[in-house]
Enzyme design. Structure first.
Site, mmCIF file in Angstrom:
data_model
loop_
_atom_site.group_PDB
_atom_site.id
_atom_site.type_symbol
_atom_site.label_atom_id
_atom_site.label_comp_id
_atom_site.label_asym_id
_atom_site.label_seq_id
_atom_site.Cartn_x
_atom_site.Cartn_y
_atom_site.Cartn_z
ATOM 1 N N GLU A 113 0.735 -1.138 -0.103
ATOM 2 C CA GLU A 113 -0.079 0.021 -0.331
ATOM 3 C C GLU A 113 0.741 1.304 -0.037
ATOM 4 O O GLU A 113 2.035 1.103 0.091
ATOM 5 C CB GLU A 113 -0.953 0.013 1.295
ATOM 6 C CG GLU A 113 -1.947 -0.884 1.418
ATOM 7 C CD GLU A 113 -2.598 -1.049 2.721
ATOM 8 O OE1 GLU A 113 -2.657 -0.041 3.423
ATOM 9 O OE2 GLU A 113 -3.405 -1.941 2.849
ATOM 10 N N LYS A 115 2.175 4.674 1.601
ATOM 11 C CA LYS A 115 2.178 5.204 2.956
ATOM 12 C C LYS A 115 1.793 6.819 2.858
ATOM 13 O O LYS A 115 2.628 7.491 2.576
ATOM 14 C CB LYS A 115 3.770 5.099 3.588
ATOM 15 C CG LYS A 115 3.711 5.598 4.918
ATOM 16 C CD LYS A 115 4.886 4.904 5.530
ATOM 17 C CE LYS A 115 5.054 5.028 7.135
ATOM 18 N NZ LYS A 115 4.608 6.368 7.481
ATOM 19 N N ASP A 117 0.836 10.328 3.685
ATOM 20 C CA ASP A 117 1.659 11.302 4.433
ATOM 21 C C ASP A 117 0.536 12.247 5.206
ATOM 22 O O ASP A 117 0.509 13.298 4.428
ATOM 23 C CB ASP A 117 2.790 12.071 3.791
ATOM 24 C CG ASP A 117 3.706 12.458 4.632
ATOM 25 O OD1 ASP A 117 3.689 12.309 6.029
ATOM 26 O OD2 ASP A 117 4.732 13.199 4.064
ATOM 27 N N TYR A 224 -7.497 2.188 5.192
ATOM 28 C CA TYR A 224 -6.415 1.086 5.269
ATOM 29 C C TYR A 224 -6.626 0.019 6.236
ATOM 30 O O TYR A 224 -5.917 -0.972 6.264
ATOM 31 C CB TYR A 224 -5.103 1.605 4.903
ATOM 32 C CG TYR A 224 -4.513 2.490 6.213
ATOM 33 C CD1 TYR A 224 -4.322 2.042 7.262
ATOM 34 C CD2 TYR A 224 -3.961 3.771 5.661
ATOM 35 C CE1 TYR A 224 -4.011 2.977 8.366
ATOM 36 C CE2 TYR A 224 -3.657 4.414 6.682
ATOM 37 C CZ TYR A 224 -3.494 4.225 7.718
ATOM 38 O OH TYR A 224 -2.887 5.031 8.592
ATOM 39 N N LYS A 315 10.616 3.472 3.574
ATOM 40 C CA LYS A 315 10.412 5.263 3.497
ATOM 41 C C LYS A 315 11.228 5.562 2.237
ATOM 42 O O LYS A 315 12.396 5.047 2.283
ATOM 43 C CB LYS A 315 10.897 5.539 4.735
ATOM 44 C CG LYS A 315 10.181 5.470 6.027
ATOM 45 C CD LYS A 315 9.169 6.479 6.194
ATOM 46 C CE LYS A 315 9.804 7.687 7.244
ATOM 47 N NZ LYS A 315 8.781 8.322 7.804
ATOM 48 N N CYS A 409 21.267 46.581 6.459
ATOM 49 C CA CYS A 409 19.915 46.102 6.023
ATOM 50 C C CYS A 409 19.770 46.274 4.472
ATOM 51 O O CYS A 409 19.973 47.581 4.110
ATOM 52 C CB CYS A 409 18.997 46.747 6.585
ATOM 53 S SG CYS A 409 17.364 46.315 6.299
ATOM 54 N N CYS A 412 16.736 49.138 4.553
ATOM 55 C CA CYS A 412 16.676 50.415 4.964
ATOM 56 C C CYS A 412 18.154 50.950 5.154
ATOM 57 O O CYS A 412 18.420 52.011 5.613
ATOM 58 C CB CYS A 412 15.658 50.381 6.393
ATOM 59 S SG CYS A 412 16.433 49.653 7.440
ATOM 60 N N CYS A 427 17.814 43.769 11.902
ATOM 61 C CA CYS A 427 18.064 44.994 11.382
ATOM 62 C C CYS A 427 17.194 45.677 12.671
ATOM 63 O O CYS A 427 16.435 45.521 13.091
ATOM 64 C CB CYS A 427 17.155 45.269 10.140
ATOM 65 S SG CYS A 427 16.764 46.993 9.883
ATOM 66 N N CYS A 433 12.034 50.540 8.780
ATOM 67 C CA CYS A 433 12.318 49.466 7.917
ATOM 68 C C CYS A 433 11.197 48.960 7.272
ATOM 69 O O CYS A 433 10.305 48.167 8.017
ATOM 70 C CB CYS A 433 13.183 48.381 8.538
ATOM 71 S SG CYS A 433 13.532 47.161 7.367
HETATM 72 S S1 IVH Z 1 -1.106 0.548 8.745
HETATM 73 C C1 IVH Z 1 -0.315 -1.227 13.084
HETATM 74 N N1 IVH Z 1 -0.814 1.501 6.509
HETATM 75 O O1 IVH Z 1 1.772 5.215 9.210
HETATM 76 C C2 IVH Z 1 -0.066 -0.243 11.990
HETATM 77 N N2 IVH Z 1 -0.333 3.069 8.123
HETATM 78 O O2 IVH Z 1 4.056 4.779 10.589
HETATM 79 C C3 IVH Z 1 -1.143 0.316 11.358
HETATM 80 N N3 IVH Z 1 0.193 4.995 7.356
HETATM 81 O O3 IVH Z 1 0.175 5.540 12.160
HETATM 82 C C4 IVH Z 1 -0.599 1.182 10.296
HETATM 83 N N4 IVH Z 1 -0.246 4.786 5.422
HETATM 84 O O4 IVH Z 1 -0.656 6.815 10.290
HETATM 85 C C5 IVH Z 1 -1.061 1.706 7.830
HETATM 86 N N5 IVH Z 1 -1.076 2.319 4.133
HETATM 87 C C6 IVH Z 1 -1.028 2.565 5.576
HETATM 88 C C7 IVH Z 1 -0.647 3.712 5.895
HETATM 89 C C8 IVH Z 1 -0.125 3.910 7.230
HETATM 90 C C9 IVH Z 1 0.150 5.672 6.231
HETATM 91 C C10 IVH Z 1 0.774 5.755 8.781
HETATM 92 C C11 IVH Z 1 -0.174 5.518 9.831
HETATM 93 C C12 IVH Z 1 0.735 5.055 11.060
HETATM 94 C C13 IVH Z 1 1.964 5.427 10.540
HETATM 95 C C14 IVH Z 1 2.930 4.298 11.058
#
Ligand code: IVH
Length: 671
Positions: A113, A115, A117, A224, A315, A409, A412, A427, A433
């Site tokens: 999946e 991740k 952000d 998820y 990551k 500066c 000014c 400054c 300024c």
């Molecule tokens: S599973 C038991 N799936 O990443 C762990 N987490 O570093 C359950 N996150 O706290 C998390 N995408 O906020 C899972 N596809 C994904 C995710 C995901 C982002 C975040 C989530 C979690 C953190 C863990």
């Protein structure tokens, strides 16, 4: 007696609007025009207004927000919200699989999946209705942000299909990149500080007190993980597919946001695909999450103290590129702080063209050993402003110019100062300024300070240019006719501005103190100072040692406050603001009347002219007490829009007097 056809019309509209929402926001396949949608919504809104007792708790009309909660309730998670262990290389992923193989002999699959952000969220549903949305918090307890999450269009308020009676689904709330950019453009135009990145903005947005603002921001969700449904599924992948059927926005095979693979090679392929293509996604991701699919095998693998053994995060490395520093500029901030900024030979990095990078201060330039013309390594992490992480000395040309920090500066020409122990140059010409003058005004009017709406960056510029103001106190002397002479200031905007200025006279002392922009006195410190020194005179006369007695005030802050009040121009400014009637002392609020003495009043729903908090304050100021729920002891129920039908029923059964907003105001206005 309400006509039962009205009841069925409300039910039909509610159901249809939920369905259209789903088609629009999840399936991207609307069946009716926006106009038709708005018409249906309007019809439902009108009916709900007339017959609040018939509206549904999860009505689609509630998406617009409006619940003003002051603090978020802390809620315990039913299942702890754990984190994932991180990896950064192919080897580490392979090692993870080796560890799994030591315990597991039978075949299994991996789910890959994205991740996301964003901000983790747990959504609880009961009988298909969203009942609670809770942030991660410390993993054991989180904050109840349901009112805000309700405004997120891709979060279904009511589920479809054959869902379990009770369960929790977890996922991430994200702010799409396009919304983030739009928001920052608006902020730039209004002279407000920019948000650093979509993740922080999403987190901040979820914690906003006013869900109407949340509704406007355009957050979305990706789910998820389904929890509390043991036995319903054999594996994770099918649970995600099924959650999609219930109406959630989930990753799909079609958009390749999720993939079920049988080997670690498949996992690595997914990782490398998204490492390359992630910049084209409409939202930020910071890696890929890999999970063992089968629940039985997940159980066997179990957890370490912090994270599951059956899942791991990969990551992405921050992207780096090399480019040339063509020149260095110096920016002057609101407080006079000088920030060196490198102008780079434009280069594409992480999906955007990078032209500038902050160098922070003189020490940083020295540490890098940077010369103009140098080739540098630039990295883009989660922030919008990229970082210079090193100089490629081997590429240095002989003509690369040694660089020395400016002494005056750039705006000014005042001689810069650098205080002992501080990395930043300043400054000192606060009064003249230009960026400092402008910055002070922008800070003064900002939402968390005096909250003067209708004064954007351009208007401030025009006011300064036309010499209508030279400092913030002049704002309160603005003349209507002179304002009307300004370009683009129509009557309505002038009146709004004057009203906002007038309203700001009621802003409490702690915010006025923050608005003054004393260096190192942020919102929290201002609050602490006001608690300790109940008036500006007391603060002005406080000695250095007395200041140090205040919670959170250290030497740096104490010194800065002393310095501020030693400057005559600041004393003149405070006097002028006092004359303008701003609040410079914290007074216990006096009761307005005793009309509600011994009365318990419950407030429910949303109101046209007041927030719930304001109404509660009015109740107390008129001698009454606020009740949190309806009981025999309740004297009045102030019923707003969208009030829950259960509350109304209870109040009617207990014979409690109902008041609408106007009736309440009439009641407390009696002499
Ligand atoms: S599973 C038991 N799936 O990443 C762990 N987490 O570093 C359950 N996150 O706290 C998390 N995408 O906020 C899972 N596809 C994904 C995710 C995901 C982002 C975040 C989530 C979690 C953190 C863990």
């Amino acid at each position: 007696m309400v006509d039962s056809s009205i009841q069925s019309r409300i039910r039909l509209l509610t159901r249809e609007l939920h369905e259209h929402n789903h088609r629009y926001y999840i399936e991207n396949n609307p069946q009716i025009s926006d106009f038709e949608f708005d018409m249906l919504l309007k019809e439902l809104q009108d009916l709900e207004e007339k017959y609040p007792e018939l509206s549904f708790e999860n009505s689609p009309t509630k998406r617009v927000g409006g619940d003003l909660t002051k603090k978020f309730e802390v809620v315990e998670h039913k299942f702890p919200m754990l984190s994932l262990s991180n990896t950064y290389s192919e080897e580490e992923i392979r090692e993870w699989e080796e560890r799994i193989k030591k315990t597991i002999e039978q075949p299994y699959q991996f789910v890959c999946e994205l991740k996301y952000d964003g901000v983790a969220i747990g959504l609880r549903y009961e009988n298909g209705n969203l009942t609670k949305a809770v942030t991660r918090g410390d993993g054991v307890k989180g904050e109840n942000v349901t009112a805000n999450v309700r405004t997120i269009k891709s979060v279904p308020l009511v589920l479809k299909g054959d869902f379990p009676a009770e369960f929790e689904i977890r996922g991430e709330i994200v702010l799409p990149k396009s919304k983030f950019e739009e928001l920052n453009k608006e902020r730039e135009a209004q002279g407000e500080p920019l948000f650093a990145n979509p993740r922080n903005t999403a987190a901040g947005t979820l914690k906003l007190q006013d869900s109407r603002v949340v509704a406007d921001r355009g957050l979305t969700s990706y789910l998820y993980g389904v929890y509390g449904v043991s036995g319903l599924f054999n594996g994770h992948y099918e649970s995600v597919v099924q959650a999609g059927e219930w109406g959630f926005q989930v990753p799909t095979k079609k958009n390749n946001y999720i993939s079920l693979v049988t080997s670690i090679e498949g996992v690595l392929e997914f990782i490398s695909f998204w490492d390359e293509h992630r910049h084209a996604l409409p939202f930020d991701i910071d890696g890929v999450v890999v999970k063992v699919n089968e629940y039985a095998i997940q159980d066997e693998l179990g957890f370490t103290a912090k994270s599951p053994r059956w899942a791991i995060a990969y990551k992405f490395k921050a992207q780096q590129v090399e480019t040339i520093v063509e020149s260095i500029d110096f920016q002057v901030g609101r407080t006079g702080a000088i920030t060196p900024v490198a102008n780079l030979k434009p280069i594409s990095l992480g999906g955007t063209t990078v032209k500038r990078a902050s160098l922070h201060n003189a020490d940083q330039i020295e540490k890098l050993g940077l010369r103009i013309g140098d080739t540098v390594k630039v990295e883009k992490g989660g922030e919008i402003i990229p970082k210079i992480i090193g100089v490629s000395i081997e590429k240095r040309k002989i003509e690369a110019a040694v660089f020395s920090f400016i002494t005056n500066c750039p705006e000014c020409n005042a001689e810069l100062v650098r205080h002992d122990g501080e990395a930043q140059h300043y400054c000192p010409n606060e009064k003249e300024c230009p960026p400092q003058v402008r910055g002070k005004i922008e800070h003064f009017i900002s939402r968390k300070a005096m909250n003067i709406d209708g004064l954007g960056g351009e208007t401030i510029e025009a006011l300064l240019k036309n010499e209508l103001i030279s400092s913030v106190s002049d704002l309160y002397l603005l003349d209507r006719l002179k304002l009307l002479e300004l370009e683009r200031m129509a009557e309505k905007s002038v009146d709004n501005l004057l009203k906002a200025l007038e309203d700001s006279k009621a802003i409490p002392y702690e915010r006025v103190l923050f608005a003054l922009g004393i260096r190192h006195v942020g919102e929290t410190v201002a609050k602490k100072l006001v608690k300790h020194f109940s008036s500006i005179e007391k603060l002005q006369n406080a000695s250095y040692d007395e200041l140090l007695e205040v919670d959170e005030v250290g030497e740096k802050i104490a010194q800065s406050i002393r310095m501020y009040f030693q400057k005559e121009e600041n004393l003149i400014l405070v006097e002028a603001l006092k004359k303008a009637d701003l609040q410079f002392s914290s007074v216990e609020k006096q009761n307005i009347s005793n009309i509600l003495a011994n009365k318990i009043v419950v407030v429910s729903g949303t109101f046209q002219s007041f927030s719930r908090e304001e109404l509660k304050e009015l109740i107390e100021l008129n001698g009454g007490k606020n009740g949190s729920s309806i009981s025999k002891k309740t004297d009045f129920l102030i019923a707003g829009e969208n009030m829950g039908p259960a509350k109304l029923k209870q109040a009617t059964e207990l014979n409690i007097q109902l008041l609408n907003e106007d009736e309440f105001i009439k009641l407390i206005s009696q002499k």
